[in-house]
Design a protein around this motif. Sequence first.
Motif, PDB file in Angstrom:
ATOM      1  N   TYR A 121       0.866  -1.110  -0.048  1.00  0.00           N
ATOM      2  CA  TYR A 121       0.022  -0.081   0.003  1.00  0.00           C
ATOM      3  C   TYR A 121       0.905   1.207   0.203  1.00  0.00           C
ATOM      4  O   TYR A 121       1.865   1.486   0.712  1.00  0.00           O
ATOM      5  N   TYR A 122       0.616   2.297  -0.923  1.00  0.00           N
ATOM      6  CA  TYR A 122       1.228   3.417  -0.607  1.00  0.00           C
ATOM      7  C   TYR A 122       0.231   4.574  -1.187  1.00  0.00           C
ATOM      8  O   TYR A 122      -0.807   4.550  -1.513  1.00  0.00           O
ATOM      9  N   VAL A 123       0.858   5.813  -0.899  1.00  0.00           N
ATOM     10  CA  VAL A 123      -0.013   7.071  -0.932  1.00  0.00           C
ATOM     11  C   VAL A 123       0.614   7.800  -2.041  1.00  0.00           C
ATOM     12  O   VAL A 123       1.882   8.067  -2.084  1.00  0.00           O
ATOM     13  N   HIS A 172      -3.014  18.625  -4.697  1.00  0.00           N
ATOM     14  CA  HIS A 172      -3.158  18.493  -3.220  1.00  0.00           C
ATOM     15  C   HIS A 172      -3.815  17.489  -2.549  1.00  0.00           C
ATOM     16  O   HIS A 172      -4.000  17.289  -1.472  1.00  0.00           O
ATOM     17  N   GLN A 173      -4.421  16.498  -3.536  1.00  0.00           N
ATOM     18  CA  GLN A 173      -5.300  15.314  -3.211  1.00  0.00           C
ATOM     19  C   GLN A 173      -4.469  14.281  -3.073  1.00  0.00           C
ATOM     20  O   GLN A 173      -3.409  14.088  -3.737  1.00  0.00           O
ATOM     21  N   LEU A 174      -4.909  13.450  -1.916  1.00  0.00           N
ATOM     22  CA  LEU A 174      -3.934  12.274  -1.577  1.00  0.00           C
ATOM     23  C   LEU A 174      -4.819  10.933  -1.817  1.00  0.00           C
ATOM     24  O   LEU A 174      -6.235  11.116  -1.660  1.00  0.00           O
ATOM     25  N   TYR A 175      -4.125  10.066  -2.661  1.00  0.00           N
ATOM     26  CA  TYR A 175      -4.806   8.809  -2.984  1.00  0.00           C
ATOM     27  C   TYR A 175      -4.170   7.576  -2.349  1.00  0.00           C
ATOM     28  O   TYR A 175      -2.998   7.543  -2.361  1.00  0.00           O
ATOM     29  N   LEU A 176      -4.917   6.609  -1.980  1.00  0.00           N
ATOM     30  CA  LEU A 176      -4.416   5.345  -1.726  1.00  0.00           C
ATOM     31  C   LEU A 176      -4.192   4.397  -2.764  1.00  0.00           C
ATOM     32  O   LEU A 176      -5.329   4.238  -3.490  1.00  0.00           O
ATOM     33  N   TYR A 177      -3.096   3.678  -2.975  1.00  0.00           N
ATOM     34  CA  TYR A 177      -2.866   2.967  -3.992  1.00  0.00           C
ATOM     35  C   TYR A 177      -2.476   1.643  -3.449  1.00  0.00           C
ATOM     36  O   TYR A 177      -1.932   1.519  -2.269  1.00  0.00           O
ATOM     37  N   GLN A 235       1.004  -8.520 -10.241  1.00  0.00           N
ATOM     38  CA  GLN A 235       1.479  -7.430 -11.016  1.00  0.00           C
ATOM     39  C   GLN A 235       0.404  -6.382 -11.339  1.00  0.00           C
ATOM     40  O   GLN A 235       0.320  -6.076 -12.478  1.00  0.00           O
ATOM     41  N   GLU A 236      -0.424  -6.222 -10.642  1.00  0.00           N
ATOM     42  CA  GLU A 236      -1.339  -5.006 -10.728  1.00  0.00           C
ATOM     43  C   GLU A 236      -1.332  -3.945  -9.716  1.00  0.00           C
ATOM     44  O   GLU A 236      -1.474  -4.175  -8.558  1.00  0.00           O
ATOM     45  N   ASN A 237      -1.634  -2.616 -10.313  1.00  0.00           N
ATOM     46  CA  ASN A 237      -1.340  -1.441  -9.561  1.00  0.00           C
ATOM     47  C   ASN A 237      -3.015  -0.630  -9.786  1.00  0.00           C
ATOM     48  O   ASN A 237      -3.498  -0.444 -10.573  1.00  0.00           O
ATOM     49  N   ILE A 238      -3.343  -0.487  -8.147  1.00  0.00           N
ATOM     50  CA  ILE A 238      -4.926  -0.145  -8.456  1.00  0.00           C
ATOM     51  C   ILE A 238      -4.983   0.922  -7.421  1.00  0.00           C
ATOM     52  O   ILE A 238      -4.357   1.088  -6.426  1.00  0.00           O
ATOM     53  N   ARG A 239      -5.650   1.859  -8.089  1.00  0.00           N
ATOM     54  CA  ARG A 239      -5.945   3.224  -7.119  1.00  0.00           C
ATOM     55  C   ARG A 239      -7.224   2.868  -6.415  1.00  0.00           C
ATOM     56  O   ARG A 239      -8.324   2.471  -6.850  1.00  0.00           O
ATOM     57  N   LEU A 292       1.699   5.204   7.363  1.00  0.00           N
ATOM     58  CA  LEU A 292       0.893   4.161   6.786  1.00  0.00           C
ATOM     59  C   LEU A 292       1.118   2.788   7.410  1.00  0.00           C
ATOM     60  O   LEU A 292       2.423   2.737   7.354  1.00  0.00           O
ATOM     61  N   SER A 293       0.142   1.928   7.759  1.00  0.00           N
ATOM     62  CA  SER A 293       0.571   0.751   8.521  1.00  0.00           C
ATOM     63  C   SER A 293      -0.772  -0.344   8.130  1.00  0.00           C
ATOM     64  O   SER A 293      -1.822   0.151   7.746  1.00  0.00           O
ATOM     65  N   THR A 294      -0.474  -1.532   8.130  1.00  0.00           N
ATOM     66  CA  THR A 294      -1.404  -2.372   7.565  1.00  0.00           C
ATOM     67  C   THR A 294      -1.069  -3.746   8.168  1.00  0.00           C
ATOM     68  O   THR A 294      -0.021  -3.953   8.688  1.00  0.00           O
ATOM     69  N   ASP A 295      -2.124  -4.701   8.352  1.00  0.00           N
ATOM     70  CA  ASP A 295      -1.746  -6.088   9.071  1.00  0.00           C
ATOM     71  C   ASP A 295      -1.158  -6.886   7.882  1.00  0.00           C
ATOM     72  O   ASP A 295      -1.132  -6.638   6.931  1.00  0.00           O
TER      73      ASP A 295
END
Length: 707
Positions: free
Chosen positions: A636-638, A643-648, A655-659, A676-679
């Motif tokens: 996961y990355y931002v 000025h807008q932030l999107y989570l990707y 091998q897929e990149n998704i917004r 940013l953190s995840t399980d």
Amino acid sequence: MQQNRPNKLLVNDVVLDNDALRVKVHGEWRTIEVKQLALLYLLIDNIGQTVTRDTIITTLWPDIIVSDNSVSQLVVQLRKTLGDNKNKPRFIKTVPRLGYQLIADVSDAPELTETLLAPQVNRPIYWLFAGLIIGMSALQLVNSQIFDTLQTAEYTYQSRLTASPGAEVFLRYSPNGRYLAFSHVGKNQEQFDLSVIDMKTQSLHNLKSTGYSEEAPVWSADGKWLAYYRYDPFSCTVRVFSVENAIEMWRLSPESTLFECDPAHGPLPIFWPTDTALYTQQWQESGIQVKHHEVLSSSGMRISNTTLLPRDIGYLKDINTETGELLFSQLINGKQHLFKGRVEGGNITKRVLSNDTRGPSVWNKEVGSYVFGEHALKSVTQQGDEQLIYQPNGVITDIAVDLQGGHIAHSEGEAQVSLYHFDTRSQSVTAELNAVSSPAKLDIMAEISEDGNWFAFASYGPQRQLGYTQVEIWIKHRQRDTANLLTMLPRNVFPNQLLLSPQGDNLLIVSEAGDVYLINLFSKKLITIIQDFKELRNIYWSDDGRSINYQAKQAAGQWQLWQYSLNELNNRLIERDPLKLERYKPVLAAQNVSFESFQSDVASYLLKHTKNEIDPKQLQASLRLYTPALFNEGIYYVLRQGHQLYLYCYYSQRQENIRIRPIGLYLYDISVSLSLSTDWLGSHILFNRVDGIETDIVLHRFNSARQ
């Protein structure tokens, strides 16, 4: 309780005499009980922070069992002594269900000489004559040597120049000191407008309000031109327009584009120290690159030639218009070092001014002196003498100096940084995010346990002053509505990283100083487990959560592998050969930000696999803002777009990149850690964001005459 206190303190307008057990309220001395004094000092030691009822009981009644009512009665008595009102408090604020908070200003009580210098206003004329008689008597009573050293204050607080909702930032004085340019963003707005204050008439003029974002203005050396950054969702340009005519006509002046800039980053300051020289800064993969541009104005303003300055300048803070001397900062061992220097023959000669300077820094009127500050506005002379100018209400975000008159303007205020949770399994990408914390403080360092059940984060007040701030560590179970206070770190200890154990029952806290603390989520006992090493890196839990592995370097030593055992409660050396340490390094998905190459390795991986979809410069800029979070299937990355932030999310196996979704706005760079953190399964995402910035511009007059 803090030791070696001053005998007297000033709490708002109340004088506190510690030795005599008395307070001076409205000019009259009153006795203060010992228990009231102890409570007041406990609140002073934690000024701006909530002191819980449990803390008050254990501190003031350590060996006696008392009820909550004893605390309530003591607070009532203290308020009565101070002349405070519960409904409109000036001293003690009640924090429902938690405790109490001191909201007063605290300083050393003024001495006689300071009292004599205090300005008096709006006094009848007969009081003036009485004051003259008293003053003459005082001159006979006070040793004349005291007055030989007296000087009027170098700066006088003048007023607030703005008080509207939103933020005023990017302050710049015109060369003659007549005008102050800045960018303003209103509450709930997404773009900055460009404004100017006429300091002579104290009138505000809005120059640019186009629906785009106009940011970071800069005046030409002759004051005839004003340049600024203009951002739209897909591009960035630096534009310039003439300001030679009346200020009412500036907004109608035709513009020209000087050059295109990188829309992936927020604006870095531009400097225009001479009519023909313009300096800009741009983020590169290896850091900030400073550029020198030759400016021609014979047939319209344009750039004729560009050269690169040495890469080891770092972040350019200011350029002295008289001497050409640079003021710049570099991040060294986690601290911002401030330098001054010159570029000679393609090389930079520099001298360190400070080894730890936070916040903005600019040259002052006196050659060689400068002004800086984050939690206090200070000036430093060419000889290194430091002077406190002003204690702000919040954090200082920008400073501008009128080099003609010596006056100082700065913007100050507070940011709201809150924590949010997003459940990737059950929440719609358009659903409102779940708030984990309130916006009352700055909540940072989001951390999720591997099973996704426990959330941890650090929280602190906007005034991070030495001796007045204690960082709180909070914990929340995913299925519970509210977070609980886990512990308060020792004073002056600021966390750099939080690491929950794989089972979620213990939390590791790594401080900026390199000490490591351990706390059990259920016993809530905080202990120090690692300290006295010169450097630490590669800190991680064992799979069973019963030990912590880390690499450490002692003074004049080499890196070694150590392990702390929770069963044996001790540290032991595992590997002393630096050449063998690599074999103990876990896979990238099990690493964290304490690993020396973690961020660069993750960035290289994402750049390689997303280069056909995302602008590499834009990705690199966004990764500096938020560190990515790894899980078993991807990253996961931002991404910041405008000025807008999107989570990707980049899924490694397919091998897929998704917004995934938008997560908020980022309008202005502030000194707050975003995370940013995840399980391990990537089901739950925890992150913090800046929800709002409220700042005003404050003016300080320079007093050129001294006694």
